[in-house]
Design an enzyme around this catalytic site. Structure first.
Site, PDB file in Angstrom:
ATOM      1  N   ARG A   9       2.405   7.995 -16.131  1.00 61.21           N
ATOM      2  CA  ARG A   9       2.007   7.809 -14.730  1.00 61.21           C
ATOM      3  C   ARG A   9       1.486   6.389 -14.483  1.00 61.21           C
ATOM      4  O   ARG A   9       2.137   5.592 -13.815  1.00 61.21           O
ATOM      5  CB  ARG A   9       0.951   8.859 -14.362  1.00 61.21           C
ATOM      6  CG  ARG A   9       0.673   8.986 -12.875  1.00 61.21           C
ATOM      7  CD  ARG A   9      -0.231   7.932 -12.302  1.00 61.21           C
ATOM      8  NE  ARG A   9      -1.534   7.885 -12.956  1.00 61.21           N
ATOM      9  CZ  ARG A   9      -2.425   6.915 -12.735  1.00 61.21           C
ATOM     10  NH1 ARG A   9      -2.154   5.930 -11.900  1.00 61.21           N
ATOM     11  NH2 ARG A   9      -3.580   6.914 -13.386  1.00 61.21           N
ATOM     12  N   ASP A  10       0.344   6.039 -15.067  1.00 61.27           N
ATOM     13  CA  ASP A  10      -0.229   4.713 -14.802  1.00 61.27           C
ATOM     14  C   ASP A  10       0.699   3.638 -15.366  1.00 61.27           C
ATOM     15  O   ASP A  10       0.859   2.559 -14.778  1.00 61.27           O
ATOM     16  CB  ASP A  10      -1.620   4.615 -15.458  1.00 61.27           C
ATOM     17  CG  ASP A  10      -2.564   3.682 -14.725  1.00 61.27           C
ATOM     18  OD1 ASP A  10      -2.086   2.856 -13.939  1.00 61.27           O
ATOM     19  OD2 ASP A  10      -3.790   3.779 -14.941  1.00 61.27           O
ATOM     20  N   HIS A 201     -11.710   5.051 -18.394  1.00 61.48           N
ATOM     21  CA  HIS A 201     -10.337   4.603 -18.101  1.00 61.48           C
ATOM     22  C   HIS A 201     -10.363   3.076 -17.972  1.00 61.48           C
ATOM     23  O   HIS A 201     -10.751   2.538 -16.943  1.00 61.48           O
ATOM     24  CB  HIS A 201      -9.916   5.277 -16.793  1.00 61.48           C
ATOM     25  CG  HIS A 201      -8.548   4.953 -16.287  1.00 61.48           C
ATOM     26  ND1 HIS A 201      -7.499   5.853 -16.350  1.00 61.48           N
ATOM     27  CD2 HIS A 201      -8.040   3.861 -15.665  1.00 61.48           C
ATOM     28  CE1 HIS A 201      -6.424   5.326 -15.790  1.00 61.48           C
ATOM     29  NE2 HIS A 201      -6.729   4.110 -15.356  1.00 61.48           N
ATOM     30  N   HIS A 203      -8.526  -0.592 -18.025  1.00 57.63           N
ATOM     31  CA  HIS A 203      -7.375  -1.495 -18.060  1.00 57.63           C
ATOM     32  C   HIS A 203      -7.817  -2.699 -18.884  1.00 57.63           C
ATOM     33  O   HIS A 203      -9.005  -2.882 -19.144  1.00 57.63           O
ATOM     34  CB  HIS A 203      -6.948  -1.861 -16.635  1.00 57.63           C
ATOM     35  CG  HIS A 203      -6.213  -0.722 -15.975  1.00 57.63           C
ATOM     36  ND1 HIS A 203      -4.844  -0.676 -15.906  1.00 57.63           N
ATOM     37  CD2 HIS A 203      -6.650   0.423 -15.411  1.00 57.63           C
ATOM     38  CE1 HIS A 203      -4.482   0.453 -15.303  1.00 57.63           C
ATOM     39  NE2 HIS A 203      -5.563   1.144 -14.997  1.00 57.63           N
ATOM     40  N   CYS A 234      -2.041  -0.943 -11.528  1.00 56.28           N
ATOM     41  CA  CYS A 234      -1.950  -0.288 -10.227  1.00 56.28           C
ATOM     42  C   CYS A 234      -1.241  -1.225  -9.259  1.00 56.28           C
ATOM     43  O   CYS A 234      -1.643  -2.373  -9.099  1.00 56.28           O
ATOM     44  CB  CYS A 234      -3.347   0.048  -9.722  1.00 56.28           C
ATOM     45  SG  CYS A 234      -3.321   0.748  -8.076  1.00 56.28           S
ATOM     46  N   ASN A 243      -3.165  -0.397 -19.012  1.00 53.98           N
ATOM     47  CA  ASN A 243      -4.296   0.313 -19.626  1.00 53.98           C
ATOM     48  C   ASN A 243      -4.484  -0.191 -21.044  1.00 53.98           C
ATOM     49  O   ASN A 243      -3.571  -0.737 -21.659  1.00 53.98           O
ATOM     50  CB  ASN A 243      -3.994   1.811 -19.708  1.00 53.98           C
ATOM     51  CG  ASN A 243      -3.846   2.437 -18.348  1.00 53.98           C
ATOM     52  OD1 ASN A 243      -2.747   2.519 -17.811  1.00 53.98           O
ATOM     53  ND2 ASN A 243      -4.939   2.874 -17.783  1.00 53.98           N
TER      54      ASN A 243
HETATM   55  P1  HMG Z   1      -1.002   8.676   4.388  1.00 51.27           P
HETATM   56  O1  HMG Z   1      -2.439   8.477   4.741  1.00 51.27           O
HETATM   57  O2  HMG Z   1      -0.322   9.819   5.009  1.00 51.27           O
HETATM   58  O3  HMG Z   1      -0.308   7.360   4.853  1.00 51.27           O
HETATM   59  O4  HMG Z   1      -0.826   8.810   2.831  1.00 51.27           O
HETATM   60  P2  HMG Z   1       0.745   6.395   4.176  1.00 51.27           P
HETATM   61  O5  HMG Z   1       1.258   5.488   5.238  1.00 51.27           O
HETATM   62  O6  HMG Z   1       0.152   5.713   2.990  1.00 51.27           O
HETATM   63  O7  HMG Z   1       1.941   7.357   3.729  1.00 51.27           O
HETATM   64  C1  HMG Z   1       2.558   8.200   4.669  1.00 51.27           C
HETATM   65  C2  HMG Z   1       3.867   8.738   4.144  1.00 51.27           C
HETATM   66  O8  HMG Z   1       3.621   9.387   2.914  1.00 51.27           O
HETATM   67  C3  HMG Z   1       4.483   9.783   5.048  1.00 51.27           C
HETATM   68  O9  HMG Z   1       5.890   9.726   4.853  1.00 51.27           O
HETATM   69  C4  HMG Z   1       3.951  11.071   4.461  1.00 51.27           C
HETATM   70  O10 HMG Z   1       4.750  12.180   4.768  1.00 51.27           O
HETATM   71  C5  HMG Z   1       4.048  10.757   2.997  1.00 51.27           C
HETATM   72  P3  HMG Z   1       6.845   8.835   5.800  1.00 51.27           P
HETATM   73  O11 HMG Z   1       6.601   9.367   7.165  1.00 51.27           O
HETATM   74  O12 HMG Z   1       6.398   7.406   5.652  1.00 51.27           O
HETATM   75  O13 HMG Z   1       8.201   9.053   5.246  1.00 51.27           O
HETATM   76  N1  HMG Z   1       3.162  11.522   2.141  1.00 51.27           N
HETATM   77  C6  HMG Z   1       3.577  12.142   1.020  1.00 51.27           C
HETATM   78  N2  HMG Z   1       4.796  12.273   0.457  1.00 51.27           N
HETATM   79  C7  HMG Z   1       4.859  12.972  -0.699  1.00 51.27           C
HETATM   80  N3  HMG Z   1       3.791  13.521  -1.294  1.00 51.27           N
HETATM   81  C8  HMG Z   1       2.569  13.401  -0.760  1.00 51.27           C
HETATM   82  C9  HMG Z   1       2.441  12.697   0.460  1.00 51.27           C
HETATM   83  N4  HMG Z   1       1.379  12.395   1.233  1.00 51.27           N
HETATM   84  C10 HMG Z   1       1.829  11.680   2.261  1.00 51.27           C
HETATM   85  N5  HMG Z   1       1.517  13.911  -1.386  1.00 51.27           N
HETATM   86  C11 HMG Z   1      -1.372   8.732   0.506  1.00 51.27           C
HETATM   87  C12 HMG Z   1      -1.893   8.792   1.936  1.00 51.27           C
HETATM   88  C13 HMG Z   1      -2.567   8.644  -0.413  1.00 51.27           C
HETATM   89  C14 HMG Z   1      -0.572   9.968   0.217  1.00 51.27           C
HETATM   90  C15 HMG Z   1      -0.473   7.487   0.342  1.00 51.27           C
HETATM   91  O14 HMG Z   1      -1.159   6.370   0.816  1.00 51.27           O
HETATM   92  C16 HMG Z   1      -0.037   7.251  -1.080  1.00 51.27           C
HETATM   93  O15 HMG Z   1       0.754   8.006  -1.632  1.00 51.27           O
HETATM   94  N6  HMG Z   1      -0.533   6.159  -1.706  1.00 51.27           N
HETATM   95  C17 HMG Z   1      -0.184   5.794  -3.071  1.00 51.27           C
HETATM   96  C18 HMG Z   1      -1.406   5.849  -3.914  1.00 51.27           C
HETATM   97  C19 HMG Z   1      -1.056   5.636  -5.377  1.00 51.27           C
HETATM   98  O16 HMG Z   1      -0.274   6.359  -5.956  1.00 51.27           O
HETATM   99  N7  HMG Z   1      -1.696   4.606  -5.999  1.00 51.27           N
HETATM  100  C20 HMG Z   1      -1.539   4.356  -7.400  1.00 51.27           C
HETATM  101  C21 HMG Z   1      -2.270   5.360  -8.235  1.00 51.27           C
HETATM  102  S1  HMG Z   1      -4.030   5.164  -8.223  1.00 51.27           S
HETATM  103  C22 HMG Z   1      -4.327   4.219  -9.645  1.00 51.27           C
HETATM  104  O17 HMG Z   1      -3.422   3.715 -10.248  1.00 51.27           O
HETATM  105  C23 HMG Z   1      -5.739   4.089 -10.119  1.00 51.27           C
HETATM  106  C24 HMG Z   1      -6.009   4.953 -11.358  1.00 51.27           C
HETATM  107  O18 HMG Z   1      -5.127   4.646 -12.425  1.00 51.27           O
HETATM  108  C25 HMG Z   1      -7.449   4.702 -11.829  1.00 51.27           C
HETATM  109  C26 HMG Z   1      -7.741   3.199 -11.954  1.00 51.27           C
HETATM  110  O19 HMG Z   1      -7.163   2.545 -12.828  1.00 51.27           O
HETATM  111  O20 HMG Z   1      -8.518   2.724 -11.108  1.00 51.27           O
HETATM  112  C27 HMG Z   1      -5.881   6.447 -11.033  1.00 51.27           C
HETATM  113 MG    MG Z   2      -5.407   3.081 -13.884  1.00 49.42          MG
END
Ligand code: HMG
Ligand code: MG
Length: 307
Positions: A9-10, A201, A203, A234, A243
């Protein structure tokens, strides 16, 4: 000791070249044989925002599950939880950050908005018998807001615990934490929250990941997130690299006398599966001479903060 292998995933969320679904599933299958306790397989997030993981359902459909291994996934909202339940995940992870700017860019809402989103997710996940992890990103530094104060981190952790989150992953998103900063946070955190509910966690952008793992270990934390081959980053945290490498975490903890039970040769076999697909620069900086975004320095549409 528990290693949570977050590579699928990450690691893969920040790869620019498309990786075939069958390769991702094979990657998870080899990881299942390494001895890691948990594998974060993918993310049920918006495929428009993270196209790299748009095949989460298909990856879950192809993996061979090994008894004793937990197969988890990121879930940002109820829609993500529906998809995760259909894919028969064992555990879900919600994610928020201390930094409001990062939250806006990453999950399109505020800290408060994210907690409100999580309420129905946690409730339903528990009804389905699924444990819930909560990531607290930018726990030390933020690419946009700079230094993050430990008191602010603790307040977010407490909010997550209060809404029923089972395990919190303290995340150094930018990979910039120093061992002193880790100590300062754990000094304040561990008297409040039991160490068996805390994962670390890291990086590894500034090469201090292993030191940070060992400092956390010396404080009694036993759950470490890592990524085979130090894959990762990310897409919404400019400048962050992968990571801390699972191989290095295993070696460092074993040197301290811990029995981690993860096979380094099998880890290496897992990583080699990806060799034909990995790009050299996972930070996706412009290679074609196109101008970088003024705010985040990225030019690629998929990762630029302004798109
Ligand atoms: P939102 O507020 O609805 O707005 O989503 P959006 O503009 O960001 O996205 C909207 C679109 O996403 C719409 O589709 C929704 O239907 C769709 P469109 O009309 O554009 O075709 N949608 C979805 N589709 C599938 N599955 C869903 C879903 N939800 C909405 N669940 C949301 C908010 C959070 C969902 C969105 O902003 C998003 O997916 N963001 C990506 C976040 C992400 O994956 N970031 C990377 C991971 S976090 C990370 O890496 C940190 C971590 O490792 C820890 C660390 O290191 O800090 C965990
Ligand atoms: Mg991370």
């Amino acid at each position: 000791m528990k290693i949570v292998e977050v590579g699928p995933r990450d690691g893969l969320q920040n790869e620019m070249a498309p990786i075939p679904t069958k390769t991702k599933a094979a990657f998870v299958d080899v990881l299942s044989e390494t001895g890691v306790g948990e594998i974060e397989v993918s993310a049920f997030v918006s495929p428009r925002r993270v196209p790299q993981l748009g095949d989460a359902t298909q990856v879950f459909g192809r993996i061979s599950r090994k008894d004793g291994v937990i197969y988890s996934a990121l879930v940002p909202n109820e829609k993500g939880l529906d998809r995760a339940i259909e894919s028969q995940v064992d555990k879900v992870s919600v994610f928020t950050a201390v930094s409001e700017t990062f939250n806006r860019k990453n999950i399109n809402t505020s800290l408060k908005g994210s907690i409100n989103r999580f309420l129905p997710v946690v409730k339903r996940a528990h009804i389905e018998g699924l444990p819930v992890r909560g990531y607290v990103s930018t726990a030390f530094w933020c690419a946009f807001e700079g230094k993050i104060q430990p008191e602010a981190v603790i307040s977010v952790v407490v909010k997550l615990i209060d809404i029923g989150i089972d395990e919190v992953s303290i995340s150094d998103t930018s990979g910039k934490a120093s061992p002193e900063e880790v100590k300062r946070l754990l000094d304040l955190l561990l008297p409040k929250i039991s160490s068996d509910r805390i994962a670390m966690h890291f990086h590894d952008t500034y090469g201090r990941g292993i030191e940070n793992v060992l400092v956390s270990w010396s404080y009694g934390t036993t759950i470490f997130d890592s990524s085979v081959g130090a894959l990762g980053g990310c897409p919404f945290a400019p400048g962050a690299t992968g990571n801390v490498a699972t191989e290095d975490v295993v070696k460092a903890l074993e040197k301290k006398g811990e029995k981690v039970g993860v096979d380094l040769q099998k880890l290496s076999r897992a990583r080699r599966l990806l060799d034909p697909f990995l790009t050299e620069d996972r930070r996706s900086l412009p290679k074609d001479g196109s101008p970088a975004c003024a705010a985040c320095q990225y030019s690629t549409r998929e990762v630029c903060c302004q798109r």
